[in-house]
Design a protein around this motif. Structure first.
Motif, PDB file in Angstrom:
ATOM      1  N   ASN A 115      47.949  25.703  49.994  1.00 43.84           N
ATOM      2  CA  ASN A 115      47.584  26.480  48.800  1.00 43.84           C
ATOM      3  C   ASN A 115      48.650  26.319  47.724  1.00 43.84           C
ATOM      4  O   ASN A 115      49.861  26.313  48.023  1.00 43.84           O
ATOM      5  CB  ASN A 115      47.451  27.959  49.181  1.00 43.84           C
ATOM      6  CG  ASN A 115      46.920  28.796  48.029  1.00 43.84           C
ATOM      7  OD1 ASN A 115      45.844  28.531  47.509  1.00 43.84           O
ATOM      8  ND2 ASN A 115      47.675  29.811  47.627  1.00 43.84           N
ATOM      9  N   ASP A 168      45.178  36.954  37.058  1.00 40.40           N
ATOM     10  CA  ASP A 168      45.843  37.532  38.220  1.00 40.40           C
ATOM     11  C   ASP A 168      46.491  38.858  37.806  1.00 40.40           C
ATOM     12  O   ASP A 168      47.366  38.890  36.939  1.00 40.40           O
ATOM     13  CB  ASP A 168      46.911  36.562  38.736  1.00 40.40           C
ATOM     14  CG  ASP A 168      47.524  37.008  40.067  1.00 40.40           C
ATOM     15  OD1 ASP A 168      47.070  38.028  40.618  1.00 40.40           O
ATOM     16  OD2 ASP A 168      48.446  36.314  40.538  1.00 40.40           O
ATOM     17  N   LYS A 178      43.289  38.414  42.157  1.00 40.77           N
ATOM     18  CA  LYS A 178      42.924  37.253  41.354  1.00 40.77           C
ATOM     19  C   LYS A 178      41.410  37.263  41.112  1.00 40.77           C
ATOM     20  O   LYS A 178      40.628  37.358  42.055  1.00 40.77           O
ATOM     21  CB  LYS A 178      43.329  35.956  42.050  1.00 40.77           C
ATOM     22  CG  LYS A 178      44.829  35.768  42.184  1.00 40.77           C
ATOM     23  CD  LYS A 178      45.140  34.447  42.873  1.00 40.77           C
ATOM     24  CE  LYS A 178      46.636  34.186  42.908  1.00 40.77           C
ATOM     25  NZ  LYS A 178      47.357  35.140  43.787  1.00 40.77           N
ATOM     26  N   SER A 183      35.226  28.785  39.721  1.00 36.71           N
ATOM     27  CA  SER A 183      35.907  28.424  40.960  1.00 36.71           C
ATOM     28  C   SER A 183      35.082  27.416  41.759  1.00 36.71           C
ATOM     29  O   SER A 183      34.411  27.768  42.741  1.00 36.71           O
ATOM     30  CB  SER A 183      36.158  29.690  41.804  1.00 36.71           C
ATOM     31  OG  SER A 183      36.889  29.392  42.974  1.00 36.71           O
ATOM     32  N   GLN A 220      35.101  33.536  42.226  1.00 31.64           N
ATOM     33  CA  GLN A 220      35.902  33.935  43.376  1.00 31.64           C
ATOM     34  C   GLN A 220      36.763  35.145  43.025  1.00 31.64           C
ATOM     35  O   GLN A 220      37.296  35.246  41.921  1.00 31.64           O
ATOM     36  CB  GLN A 220      36.788  32.759  43.812  1.00 31.64           C
ATOM     37  CG  GLN A 220      37.643  33.026  45.037  1.00 31.64           C
ATOM     38  CD  GLN A 220      38.353  31.760  45.491  1.00 31.64           C
ATOM     39  OE1 GLN A 220      37.830  30.983  46.284  1.00 31.64           O
ATOM     40  NE2 GLN A 220      39.565  31.545  44.993  1.00 31.64           N
ATOM     41  N   GLN A 222      40.004  37.304  44.887  1.00 35.59           N
ATOM     42  CA  GLN A 222      40.956  37.272  46.000  1.00 35.59           C
ATOM     43  C   GLN A 222      41.975  38.398  45.846  1.00 35.59           C
ATOM     44  O   GLN A 222      42.593  38.553  44.794  1.00 35.59           O
ATOM     45  CB  GLN A 222      41.680  35.927  46.046  1.00 35.59           C
ATOM     46  CG  GLN A 222      42.726  35.821  47.137  1.00 35.59           C
ATOM     47  CD  GLN A 222      43.395  34.450  47.161  1.00 35.59           C
ATOM     48  OE1 GLN A 222      42.736  33.422  47.040  1.00 35.59           O
ATOM     49  NE2 GLN A 222      44.709  34.441  47.317  1.00 35.59           N
ATOM     50  N   ASP A 224      45.442  40.011  47.657  1.00 37.26           N
ATOM     51  CA  ASP A 224      46.526  39.693  48.593  1.00 37.26           C
ATOM     52  C   ASP A 224      47.475  40.867  48.737  1.00 37.26           C
ATOM     53  O   ASP A 224      47.866  41.501  47.741  1.00 37.26           O
ATOM     54  CB  ASP A 224      47.319  38.481  48.103  1.00 37.26           C
ATOM     55  CG  ASP A 224      46.551  37.193  48.222  1.00 37.26           C
ATOM     56  OD1 ASP A 224      46.515  36.628  49.332  1.00 37.26           O
ATOM     57  OD2 ASP A 224      45.970  36.744  47.204  1.00 37.26           O
ATOM     58  N   ARG A 238      44.727  39.013  53.304  1.00 33.29           N
ATOM     59  CA  ARG A 238      44.053  38.352  52.183  1.00 33.29           C
ATOM     60  C   ARG A 238      42.550  38.562  52.327  1.00 33.29           C
ATOM     61  O   ARG A 238      41.959  38.240  53.360  1.00 33.29           O
ATOM     62  CB  ARG A 238      44.361  36.861  52.153  1.00 33.29           C
ATOM     63  CG  ARG A 238      43.564  36.110  51.065  1.00 33.29           C
ATOM     64  CD  ARG A 238      43.790  34.608  51.091  1.00 33.29           C
ATOM     65  NE  ARG A 238      45.133  34.277  50.662  1.00 33.29           N
ATOM     66  CZ  ARG A 238      45.999  33.601  51.404  1.00 33.29           C
ATOM     67  NH1 ARG A 238      45.659  33.210  52.616  1.00 33.29           N
ATOM     68  NH2 ARG A 238      47.202  33.335  50.949  1.00 33.29           N
ATOM     69  N   TYR A 239      41.933  39.109  51.276  1.00 34.12           N
ATOM     70  CA  TYR A 239      40.478  39.229  51.226  1.00 34.12           C
ATOM     71  C   TYR A 239      39.957  38.260  50.176  1.00 34.12           C
ATOM     72  O   TYR A 239      40.483  38.189  49.063  1.00 34.12           O
ATOM     73  CB  TYR A 239      40.042  40.649  50.868  1.00 34.12           C
ATOM     74  CG  TYR A 239      38.572  40.730  50.496  1.00 34.12           C
ATOM     75  CD1 TYR A 239      37.587  40.626  51.468  1.00 34.12           C
ATOM     76  CD2 TYR A 239      38.178  40.864  49.164  1.00 34.12           C
ATOM     77  CE1 TYR A 239      36.243  40.653  51.131  1.00 34.12           C
ATOM     78  CE2 TYR A 239      36.842  40.908  48.814  1.00 34.12           C
ATOM     79  CZ  TYR A 239      35.883  40.798  49.800  1.00 34.12           C
ATOM     80  OH  TYR A 239      34.548  40.822  49.458  1.00 34.12           O
ATOM     81  N   LEU A 240      38.903  37.520  50.537  1.00 30.36           N
ATOM     82  CA  LEU A 240      38.354  36.509  49.645  1.00 30.36           C
ATOM     83  C   LEU A 240      36.844  36.658  49.553  1.00 30.36           C
ATOM     84  O   LEU A 240      36.153  36.718  50.577  1.00 30.36           O
ATOM     85  CB  LEU A 240      38.704  35.114  50.155  1.00 30.36           C
ATOM     86  CG  LEU A 240      38.296  33.933  49.283  1.00 30.36           C
ATOM     87  CD1 LEU A 240      39.081  33.925  47.984  1.00 30.36           C
ATOM     88  CD2 LEU A 240      38.527  32.621  50.035  1.00 30.36           C
ATOM     89  N   HIS A 252      32.343  36.279  52.505  1.00 25.83           N
ATOM     90  CA  HIS A 252      33.449  37.224  52.596  1.00 25.83           C
ATOM     91  C   HIS A 252      34.383  36.780  53.718  1.00 25.83           C
ATOM     92  O   HIS A 252      33.920  36.438  54.810  1.00 25.83           O
ATOM     93  CB  HIS A 252      32.955  38.646  52.895  1.00 25.83           C
ATOM     94  CG  HIS A 252      31.970  39.167  51.905  1.00 25.83           C
ATOM     95  ND1 HIS A 252      32.348  39.879  50.783  1.00 25.83           N
ATOM     96  CD2 HIS A 252      30.617  39.071  51.859  1.00 25.83           C
ATOM     97  CE1 HIS A 252      31.268  40.207  50.093  1.00 25.83           C
ATOM     98  NE2 HIS A 252      30.208  39.727  50.724  1.00 25.83           N
ATOM     99  N   ARG A 253      35.680  36.815  53.468  1.00 23.55           N
ATOM    100  CA  ARG A 253      36.664  36.471  54.496  1.00 23.55           C
ATOM    101  C   ARG A 253      37.872  37.398  54.369  1.00 23.55           C
ATOM    102  O   ARG A 253      38.402  37.599  53.276  1.00 23.55           O
ATOM    103  CB  ARG A 253      37.116  35.017  54.366  1.00 23.55           C
ATOM    104  CG  ARG A 253      38.097  34.594  55.467  1.00 23.55           C
ATOM    105  CD  ARG A 253      38.600  33.180  55.278  1.00 23.55           C
ATOM    106  NE  ARG A 253      39.553  32.834  56.330  1.00 23.55           N
ATOM    107  CZ  ARG A 253      39.313  31.991  57.321  1.00 23.55           C
ATOM    108  NH1 ARG A 253      38.144  31.364  57.385  1.00 23.55           N
ATOM    109  NH2 ARG A 253      40.232  31.742  58.241  1.00 23.55           N
TER     110      ARG A 253
END
Length: 303
Positions: A115, A168, A178, A183, A220, A222, A224, A238-240, A252-253
């Protein structure tokens, strides 16, 4: 086959370049490097090895199965900050195997994550940023619940290459959000022998017979968290959320890692991942891992 070889060569070259870059950033401080050059960098590299073993006599009445598990983890970061400019780089490589009597060898951890995020401060707590990240795995994965144990994933199958541009918001040193209205993501599957993940033959959203799926019009979000809960305990999460504008079926992750330091070299890590992606499965996926092992860290904090 030629496409597979091409992507394998690209990733191998990228990994070798990445390892050389980290080694250079963390260790190759030449005599020509001035104090001003190193002031703005915060650098850290860790290599961990975990080992678990259990064995039982044939007449052990409580029951049990002989097993050995070995896991390795490599993480590195190199963050640059000067005036309003910032550049954050992260790498995470995980791989683990477990051997069990009567079952054989299986992997229990496998991850390649790179990343990079470049930002410029436009207001208090606000940056505009451009980022790119790569996610894949080292070795084949199998569905052991099925009798024939079909292959369901592999090296570069899938692989996800995602770019993002947006804003951000960083209200606290340990939290950032973010938001990326643009994206694009590229899903790559170079192994056509893996089991399809949808009834129409698609593999991770890639059409049968194709190698790449491009989602250009996508957004997207995100979030953190990188917080120190106590002197020897830290939490990283971290949620994405990712969604393309055409289908708008968000993925969703959530990744979370709790790190506890027993001493300088002995660490305990508890990690978990939740994933909802209908291109992979209509149900929520999850995994959890607990590691106790040796961790060697090299750090050069910014001055």
């Amino acid at each position: 086959m030629q496409t597979n070889r091409f992507f394998r060569r690209v990733l191998l070259a990228a990994c070798l370049y990445s390892l050389m870059m980290w080694a250079n950033i963390l260790h190759a401080q030449s005599d020509a490097t001035t104090a001003q050059d190193t002031t703005y960098w915060d650098k850290k590299m860790s290599l961990g090895i975990n080992f678990n073993q259990g064995s039982f006599s044939s007449n052990w009445k409580a029951g049990g199965t002989n097993s050995i598990a070995v896991g390795t983890v490599f993480t590195a970061k190199a963050n640059y900050k000067k005036a309003k400019w910032s550049w954050a780089n992260d790498a995470e490589l995980l791989y683990g195997l477990v051997w069990t009597d009567g079952i054989g060898q299986r992997k229990n951890a496998d991850r390649i994550f790179l990343n990079s995020v470049a930002g410029y401060q436009i207001a208090n707590h606000w940056d505009v940023f451009l980022s790119g990240n790569f996610l894949s795995q080292f070795a084949p994965g199998f569905d052991y619940a099925k009798t024939d144990q079909p292959r369901i994933s592999n090296f570069f199958a899938p692989a996800f290459l995602t770019f993002a541009i947006g804003f951000d918001y960083k209200p606290k040193p340990w939290f950032s959000l973010k938001m990326s209205p643009f994206s694009p993501r590229f899903t790559i599957v170079t192994d056509n022998g893996i089991l399809p993940t949808s009834p129409d033959g698609r593999r991770y959203g890639v059409e049968a017979g194709k190698t790449v799926r491009s989602e250009i019009a996508a957004a997207q979000i995100q979030a953190d968290i990188n917080a120190k809960l106590a002197e020897n305990i830290s939490l990283k999460a971290r949620y994405l959320l990712f969604a393309n504008y055409q289908q708008f079926d968000p993925d969703h992750r959530l990744d979370a890692l709790l790190e506890m330091a027993v001493n300088k070299y002995i660490k305990v890590n508890f990690g978990a991942t939740l994933l909802y992606d209908t291109d992979q499965d209509t149900a929520i996926q999850w995994n959890q891992i607990l590691n106790v092992g040796f961790l060697y860290t090299v750090a050069r904090p910014a001055k």
